[in-house]
Design an enzyme around this catalytic site. Sequence first.
Site, PDB file in Angstrom:
ATOM      1  N   LYS A   3       0.839  -1.203   0.000  1.00 36.81           N
ATOM      2  CA  LYS A   3       0.000   0.000   0.000  1.00 36.81           C
ATOM      3  C   LYS A   3       0.871   1.250   0.000  1.00 36.81           C
ATOM      4  CE  LYS A   3      -2.804   0.926   3.680  1.00 36.81           C
ATOM      5  NZ  LYS A   3      -2.628   2.323   4.091  1.00 36.81           N
ATOM      6  N   SER A   4       1.849   1.302   0.868  1.00 45.02           N
ATOM      7  CA  SER A   4       2.716   2.489   0.949  1.00 45.02           C
ATOM      8  C   SER A   4       3.427   2.739  -0.383  1.00 45.02           C
ATOM      9  CB  SER A   4       3.776   2.294   2.038  1.00 45.02           C
ATOM     10  OG  SER A   4       3.175   2.261   3.290  1.00 45.02           O
ATOM     11  N   ARG A  31       3.005   5.911  -3.217  1.00 44.76           N
ATOM     12  CA  ARG A  31       4.156   6.716  -3.635  1.00 44.76           C
ATOM     13  C   ARG A  31       4.384   6.625  -5.132  1.00 44.76           C
ATOM     14  NH1 ARG A  31       4.197   5.638   1.582  1.00 44.76           N
ATOM     15  NH2 ARG A  31       5.520   6.759   3.018  1.00 44.76           N
ATOM     16  N   ARG A  61      -8.274  12.423  12.584  1.00 43.55           N
ATOM     17  CA  ARG A  61      -6.832  12.139  12.733  1.00 43.55           C
ATOM     18  C   ARG A  61      -6.003  13.425  12.692  1.00 43.55           C
ATOM     19  NH1 ARG A  61      -5.252   7.062   9.168  1.00 43.55           N
ATOM     20  NH2 ARG A  61      -3.384   7.251  10.461  1.00 43.55           N
ATOM     21  N   ASP A 117       2.306  -0.822  12.141  1.00 44.42           N
ATOM     22  CA  ASP A 117       0.992  -1.316  11.697  1.00 44.42           C
ATOM     23  C   ASP A 117       0.728  -2.755  12.138  1.00 44.42           C
ATOM     24  OD1 ASP A 117       0.353   1.084  10.515  1.00 44.42           O
ATOM     25  OD2 ASP A 117       1.093   0.504   8.540  1.00 44.42           O
ATOM     26  N   ARG A 130      -6.213   2.076  18.136  1.00 43.40           N
ATOM     27  CA  ARG A 130      -5.951   0.641  18.119  1.00 43.40           C
ATOM     28  C   ARG A 130      -5.611   0.085  19.496  1.00 43.40           C
ATOM     29  NH1 ARG A 130      -2.977   0.455  12.175  1.00 43.40           N
ATOM     30  NH2 ARG A 130      -4.921   0.473  10.984  1.00 43.40           N
ATOM     31  N   ARG A 159      -7.259  -3.067   9.452  1.00 39.28           N
ATOM     32  CA  ARG A 159      -6.307  -3.974  10.098  1.00 39.28           C
ATOM     33  C   ARG A 159      -6.926  -4.645  11.326  1.00 39.28           C
ATOM     34  NH1 ARG A 159      -2.047  -3.073   6.864  1.00 39.28           N
ATOM     35  NH2 ARG A 159      -1.497  -0.911   6.419  1.00 39.28           N
TER      36      ARG A 159
END
Length: 438
Positions: A27-28, A32, A131, A323, A354, A396
Amino acid sequence: MVQEFSNSVVFMPSGGLKGTIQAPADKSVSHRAAVIAAISDSTVKIKNFLRAADTQCTLRAIAACGVPVDNLDDVSPGDPVIHGAGLRGLRPPAGPIDIGNSGTSIRLLPGVFAGQEGSFTLDGDESIRLRPMDRIVEPLQKMGVSIKARDGLYAPLTVTGGSVHAVHFDMPVASAQVKSSLLLAALYADGPTEVVEPAVCRDHTEIMLAAAGARIEKEGLLTRIYPAKHLHMDDVDIIADISSAAFWLVAGSIVPGSEITLTGVGVNPTRTGLLDILLEMGADITLENECRRKGELVADLTVRYARLHGLAVGGGIVGRAIDELPLLALAGAFATGETLVTGAAELKVKESDRIAGLVENLDAIGVHIKGTDDGFVVRGIHGPLGGSFFSHGDHRMAMLGAVAGLASREGVEVVDFDSVSVSYPSFRDDLEKLRGES
Ligand code: S3P
């Protein structure tokens, strides 16, 4: 066996999970690739781009800013092809850009918008609006960027491009999203910018920008980046995501009789915290066919069921496993002794809180867990009994609930399981393969 009740899915106890799968694309790295391709002067095909809700938001965002993208939609058959608009070629769309649930999109894109003409507004879902955005707003303002947030802290964010000043910035939190946002803005600055991270966090932006011709120097935790005239990017092939593979690394370790191979997984050392922690807990995980793909280290990982022992985790490794730390609570439930995580207060400001979610859910399914201000402590050995697990819309947490069900005695119902579409839409298909059901 998997049973479904509207948006809830019940994951029943499983026999050994066996087989070979390729975890979804990182995903990261997908985010990018889309962002850097958009500001390059190249036509870039992104092979194995992650077709998930978060990364589609980034792709749609750059398309909304006038960057031509072929195969934009996830229902189209081909890989996305981005016709880079050059460093300053993005144009503001008519209205706000919706980045859904994606923290990476909303924190990286302002760096790029800093160097464009006009005003760009970014907004997202309920979770993104809660956030903290001050972590990018303050340093970008120090760089002279005009960026406004609701109450100075929350989305929506509005960035008006203009001149950007080079700065030296000591980051108060170890965040790759903040670092990346500043490195992208620094491409437009009037001199070299230095960013210092308090602990190692993922460096995919640096790797990809360097491959596209940006001048970047690393000195320990300091990254120095020089202004760029243009970027040139080759086609990329996205590696598999260790954060998604992590669910199977833990499932394979705690479900007796398991043997799972995950191919082509990114093992960039800034991301392998969980792997190192599990190995220290006694996990049986081997790495094979290690090689480098466009600067990123990849390997095939094989995990087999093993007896684990508890561990105290804190300090520098936390940022390299951020994560995956919730999964560690589940692994700890099967380990002898205590598993303790400290220095992980960042877990409270992810897609959901979390720490609170872990305590609420693991406690409800019979795990001995206590939350702390900056982590948790789990007393192990018998694992979860079963019950209901609320994802609170956090992808997650939903997958953690699923793995807990597979390793439980009575099964776990995961409420709001659909949120897995954020990063791992094919999670259940892969589970079926590993259970020999497909
Ligand atoms: C990410 C960085 C991390 C991580 C997130 C993805 C990235 O967030 O939790 O899932 O792609 O840069 P922080 O930068 O907030 O640590």
